[in-house]
Design a protein around this motif. Sequence first.
Motif, PDB file in Angstrom:
ATOM      1  N   ILE A  69       0.899  -1.134   0.046  1.00  0.00           N
ATOM      2  CA  ILE A  69      -0.004  -0.148  -0.098  1.00  0.00           C
ATOM      3  C   ILE A  69       0.877   1.255   0.092  1.00  0.00           C
ATOM      4  CG2 ILE A  69      -1.910   1.063   1.167  1.00  0.00           C
ATOM      5  CD1 ILE A  69      -2.522  -1.926   0.274  1.00  0.00           C
ATOM      6  N   GLN A  70       0.897   2.179  -1.007  1.00  0.00           N
ATOM      7  CA  GLN A  70       1.827   3.309  -1.101  1.00  0.00           C
ATOM      8  C   GLN A  70       0.835   4.481  -0.852  1.00  0.00           C
ATOM      9  OE1 GLN A  70       3.775   2.725  -4.871  1.00  0.00           O
ATOM     10  NE2 GLN A  70       4.742   1.222  -4.199  1.00  0.00           N
ATOM     11  N   VAL A  71       1.383   5.260   0.053  1.00  0.00           N
ATOM     12  CA  VAL A  71       0.928   6.778   0.346  1.00  0.00           C
ATOM     13  C   VAL A  71       1.769   7.669  -0.340  1.00  0.00           C
ATOM     14  CG1 VAL A  71       0.162   8.485   2.118  1.00  0.00           C
ATOM     15  CG2 VAL A  71      -0.173   5.937   2.536  1.00  0.00           C
ATOM     16  N   LYS A  72       1.488   8.194  -1.561  1.00  0.00           N
ATOM     17  CA  LYS A  72       2.374   9.104  -2.233  1.00  0.00           C
ATOM     18  C   LYS A  72       2.120  10.504  -2.003  1.00  0.00           C
ATOM     19  CE  LYS A  72       3.284   5.658  -6.217  1.00  0.00           C
ATOM     20  NZ  LYS A  72       3.329   5.593  -7.400  1.00  0.00           N
ATOM     21  N   VAL A  73       2.791  11.196  -1.385  1.00  0.00           N
ATOM     22  CA  VAL A  73       2.453  12.475  -1.014  1.00  0.00           C
ATOM     23  C   VAL A  73       2.829  13.665  -2.086  1.00  0.00           C
ATOM     24  CG1 VAL A  73       3.089  14.344   1.043  1.00  0.00           C
ATOM     25  CG2 VAL A  73       2.922  12.039   1.474  1.00  0.00           C
ATOM     26  N   ASN A  74       1.988  14.428  -2.112  1.00  0.00           N
ATOM     27  CA  ASN A  74       2.325  15.667  -3.113  1.00  0.00           C
ATOM     28  C   ASN A  74       2.885  16.761  -2.249  1.00  0.00           C
ATOM     29  OD1 ASN A  74       1.931  18.277  -4.508  1.00  0.00           O
ATOM     30  ND2 ASN A  74       0.352  16.972  -5.800  1.00  0.00           N
ATOM     31  N   GLN A  75       4.132  17.095  -2.646  1.00  0.00           N
ATOM     32  CA  GLN A  75       4.900  18.123  -2.020  1.00  0.00           C
ATOM     33  C   GLN A  75       4.180  19.475  -2.058  1.00  0.00           C
ATOM     34  OE1 GLN A  75       9.555  19.225  -1.206  1.00  0.00           O
ATOM     35  NE2 GLN A  75       8.796  18.713  -3.243  1.00  0.00           N
ATOM     36  N   ASN A  76       3.652  19.953  -3.164  1.00  0.00           N
ATOM     37  CA  ASN A  76       2.965  21.125  -3.267  1.00  0.00           C
ATOM     38  C   ASN A  76       1.623  21.380  -2.277  1.00  0.00           C
ATOM     39  OD1 ASN A  76       4.811  22.271  -5.344  1.00  0.00           O
ATOM     40  ND2 ASN A  76       3.224  20.881  -6.786  1.00  0.00           N
ATOM     41  N   LYS A  77       1.073  20.377  -1.956  1.00  0.00           N
ATOM     42  CA  LYS A  77      -0.103  20.331  -1.093  1.00  0.00           C
ATOM     43  C   LYS A  77       0.615  20.529   0.265  1.00  0.00           C
ATOM     44  CE  LYS A  77      -3.648  18.021  -3.849  1.00  0.00           C
ATOM     45  NZ  LYS A  77      -4.641  17.014  -4.134  1.00  0.00           N
ATOM     46  N   LEU A  78       1.696  19.720   0.357  1.00  0.00           N
ATOM     47  CA  LEU A  78       2.233  20.070   2.040  1.00  0.00           C
ATOM     48  C   LEU A  78       2.611  21.401   2.365  1.00  0.00           C
ATOM     49  CD1 LEU A  78       4.787  16.912   2.188  1.00  0.00           C
ATOM     50  CD2 LEU A  78       2.630  17.037   3.420  1.00  0.00           C
ATOM     51  N   LYS A  79       3.215  22.151   1.238  1.00  0.00           N
ATOM     52  CA  LYS A  79       3.410  23.523   1.368  1.00  0.00           C
ATOM     53  C   LYS A  79       2.022  24.301   1.549  1.00  0.00           C
ATOM     54  CE  LYS A  79       7.626  23.447  -1.174  1.00  0.00           C
ATOM     55  NZ  LYS A  79       8.444  24.139  -2.379  1.00  0.00           N
ATOM     56  N   ASP A  96      -3.300   0.824  -3.956  1.00  0.00           N
ATOM     57  CA  ASP A  96      -2.880  -0.634  -3.608  1.00  0.00           C
ATOM     58  C   ASP A  96      -2.188  -1.033  -4.726  1.00  0.00           C
ATOM     59  OD1 ASP A  96      -2.971  -3.213  -3.025  1.00  0.00           O
ATOM     60  OD2 ASP A  96      -5.065  -3.604  -2.777  1.00  0.00           O
ATOM     61  N   GLY A  97      -0.919  -0.858  -4.489  1.00  0.00           N
ATOM     62  CA  GLY A  97       0.069  -1.207  -5.492  1.00  0.00           C
ATOM     63  C   GLY A  97       1.093  -2.239  -5.284  1.00  0.00           C
ATOM     64  N   VAL A  98       2.231  -2.172  -5.827  1.00  0.00           N
ATOM     65  CA  VAL A  98       3.182  -3.280  -5.899  1.00  0.00           C
ATOM     66  C   VAL A  98       4.414  -2.610  -5.409  1.00  0.00           C
ATOM     67  CG1 VAL A  98       4.713  -4.710  -7.279  1.00  0.00           C
ATOM     68  CG2 VAL A  98       2.383  -4.441  -7.729  1.00  0.00           C
ATOM     69  N   LYS A  99       5.127  -3.512  -4.568  1.00  0.00           N
ATOM     70  CA  LYS A  99       6.501  -2.763  -4.053  1.00  0.00           C
ATOM     71  C   LYS A  99       7.644  -2.635  -5.035  1.00  0.00           C
ATOM     72  CE  LYS A  99       9.867  -3.903  -0.284  1.00  0.00           C
ATOM     73  NZ  LYS A  99      10.453  -5.073   0.613  1.00  0.00           N
ATOM     74  N   GLU A 100       8.499  -1.692  -4.928  1.00  0.00           N
ATOM     75  CA  GLU A 100       9.478  -1.357  -5.842  1.00  0.00           C
ATOM     76  C   GLU A 100      10.203  -2.669  -6.231  1.00  0.00           C
ATOM     77  OE1 GLU A 100      12.301   2.394  -6.803  1.00  0.00           O
ATOM     78  OE2 GLU A 100      12.421   1.711  -4.679  1.00  0.00           O
ATOM     79  N   ILE A 101      10.246  -3.061  -7.415  1.00  0.00           N
ATOM     80  CA  ILE A 101      11.125  -4.248  -7.752  1.00  0.00           C
ATOM     81  C   ILE A 101      12.406  -3.984  -7.718  1.00  0.00           C
ATOM     82  CG2 ILE A 101      11.361  -5.757  -9.717  1.00  0.00           C
ATOM     83  CD1 ILE A 101       8.394  -5.118 -10.632  1.00  0.00           C
ATOM     84  N   ASN A 102      13.179  -4.853  -7.108  1.00  0.00           N
ATOM     85  CA  ASN A 102      14.699  -4.951  -7.028  1.00  0.00           C
ATOM     86  C   ASN A 102      15.260  -5.920  -7.629  1.00  0.00           C
ATOM     87  OD1 ASN A 102      14.112  -6.834  -5.109  1.00  0.00           O
ATOM     88  ND2 ASN A 102      14.146  -5.480  -3.370  1.00  0.00           N
ATOM     89  N   SER A 103      14.282  -6.848  -7.939  1.00  0.00           N
ATOM     90  CA  SER A 103      15.199  -8.196  -8.883  1.00  0.00           C
ATOM     91  C   SER A 103      14.147  -8.663  -9.702  1.00  0.00           C
ATOM     92  CB  SER A 103      15.570  -9.200  -8.062  1.00  0.00           C
ATOM     93  OG  SER A 103      14.477  -9.925  -7.141  1.00  0.00           O
TER      94      SER A 103
END
Length: 667
Positions: free
Chosen positions: A71-81, A151-158
């Motif tokens: 599960i990925q929470v992708k934060v928008n930096q502009n909205k943080l500001k 609801d995504g996939v963990k960053e693929i490392n292999s």
Amino acid sequence: DNIRKDLPAEIESPIMSKISPNDLPIISISATSNLPATEFYQKMKDEYLPQIQQIKGVAEITLLGGEEREIQVKVNQNKLKLYKISLSQVVESINRSGIDLPAGKAQTDKENNSVRLIGKFATIDDIMNVQIAMQAPGMPVYVKDVASVIDGVKEINSVSRYNGVNGIGLMLKKQGDANAVEVSKLVHAKLKQIESVNSKYDVKFIIADDSTDMTIAAVNSVVDDLILAVILVSLVMFLFLRSYRNSLIVLIAIPTSLISAFSVMWLMGFTLNLMTLLAMSLIIGILVDDAIVILENIQRHLDMGKDKASAALEGRMEIGFSAISITLVDVVVFLPILFLQVFVADMLKQFSIVVITSTLTSLLVGFTLVPWLASRIGKKEDLQPTNFINRFLLWFEEQLTTFINWYGHQLEWVLRHKLIFTGIVLLLLIITVGIMKQGIIGKEMMSTGDQGKFRLNLEYDKTTTVQENNIRTQKVENFILQQPEVASLFSNIAGPSSGIGSLGVGSPNISEFTIQLKPEKERNIKTEAFMKSLREELKKEFPSVNFSMAVLGLLPKQAPIKITLSGSNLNLVMKTGNELKAIIEQIPGADNVQLSVEEGSPEYKVIPDKDKMQRLGLTTAYVGLNLRTAFTGNDDATLTENGTEFPVRIWLDDFDRKNYEDVQRLS
């Protein structure tokens, strides 16, 4: 730890790993299924993998490839500001909200009940509705206001493939004291069981590489040679001793001596492996030495007309000292092997002990069992040409007599020309020494033979990502699979190396192929010749890739020549190393010359301004934590679904963590 205080503060703790053939994976497996990729990975991790790990002798299993749900929470930096919220506030709010917390007990004189706060996330909406801040009364700020939750996939490392088909790769290592063949059998059986139980999901386990196949083939070959050796020795004994009875006595002496070797092996915990079986094949001829010498002398006394008991006793007593001398010479040749301290000392010691114990036992058999059998079944031999076998034995004896006479004439010439023959012997000795000095005959620990298997490593530029590595490697993979000599190809993209000395950590810019060629009968080229031609073709087709190859055999191979350069000036050492590398590459036969020290990967360095940080009330730890969360993410929180926990990763959105400008803009 003793030298840690002498190292610079920024140096991380050294990682030490024992280099041993036992550390190499013995089996490489590719698993596939018709389940969705994330669901199959979770089943592999939670159900299938624990079953395999419980097998006796299995030490470690490394997973390659696959897609793990996250599960990925992708934060928008502009909205943080916009809302004047820091990234650490988002992390802290989510981590504090998604927890279960035991609160204590509620109890009376008669009842006792536990109190637990249930706060774990069960759905994505639970995460989205977490309150981060309250800017003004009635104006709360939620996670959904500053971030997108997917609801995504963990960053693929292999990535792992077998013959171009994506799957989940498993590299299995055995425990140090476990028998590789037994572990392999148990693993094969367990995989078949898992396949049958999960047939509705079309779960398939393909054995991409099993190092025990070579071991089993080698052991079976040695067993066949052992049986053949016993048969041939019996036939030779029959020809020279001219007696069924005497040949039978010699034939009984061989297994009697070998039984003692088995007893010693059992006492010392040895197994029937390549070295012990090879020792038995070698000593078949040695075991019959004592028996033949003693038996032939006993037969001579029988032919003189003596009774069986007297012939057996006198025949044995006459040459007892000679038999002891013959045996001890064989023993002292192999005895020093016990004191070797080389890389394969344990294997060579097993070889030596089996030879020594069997040889000494053959002397005991020659002094006891052989005379006793001769005293019971021995018989004066007077061959008559009454049948085909007797006529053949008499003919063979005539040919042998002719050869002995010819040899006698040659020996007479040698004795008459002592100086000339001495000169010939000295000349041969000088030629032998010259051949050894000139390196005409190569040296190696053990020949790998043509097993039709080799490893190919691909190295790209250090800035290469796993995704780019996968795309470029797949092109190389398809090119190799088009070669008619190739039977199978197991791909390990960016995963941990399976070579000796691997620390179990992969690199995004490195890939590894395990390539199995077709059987030697189905191809017209040797493995090493194919490797050389393939490398030349790959260099022409993919000039930007650095290729290195190694033949796979019974024993792992490393670089045969290693040169160490040292000095106080690192730049000078590196310069000299590169110059030396260029010189060695020009030497005929030099291949894949590499430096062990390489330039580090490119990086952006964030150097804090301590004065400004103090005025703003910031600390280095706080800034560093925000940087790590922004670009690596924080996965302390979890989402629980049907009893399974899935990580929740909080970090900046993809477009806010791409380049140098994004690092500068972080606030």
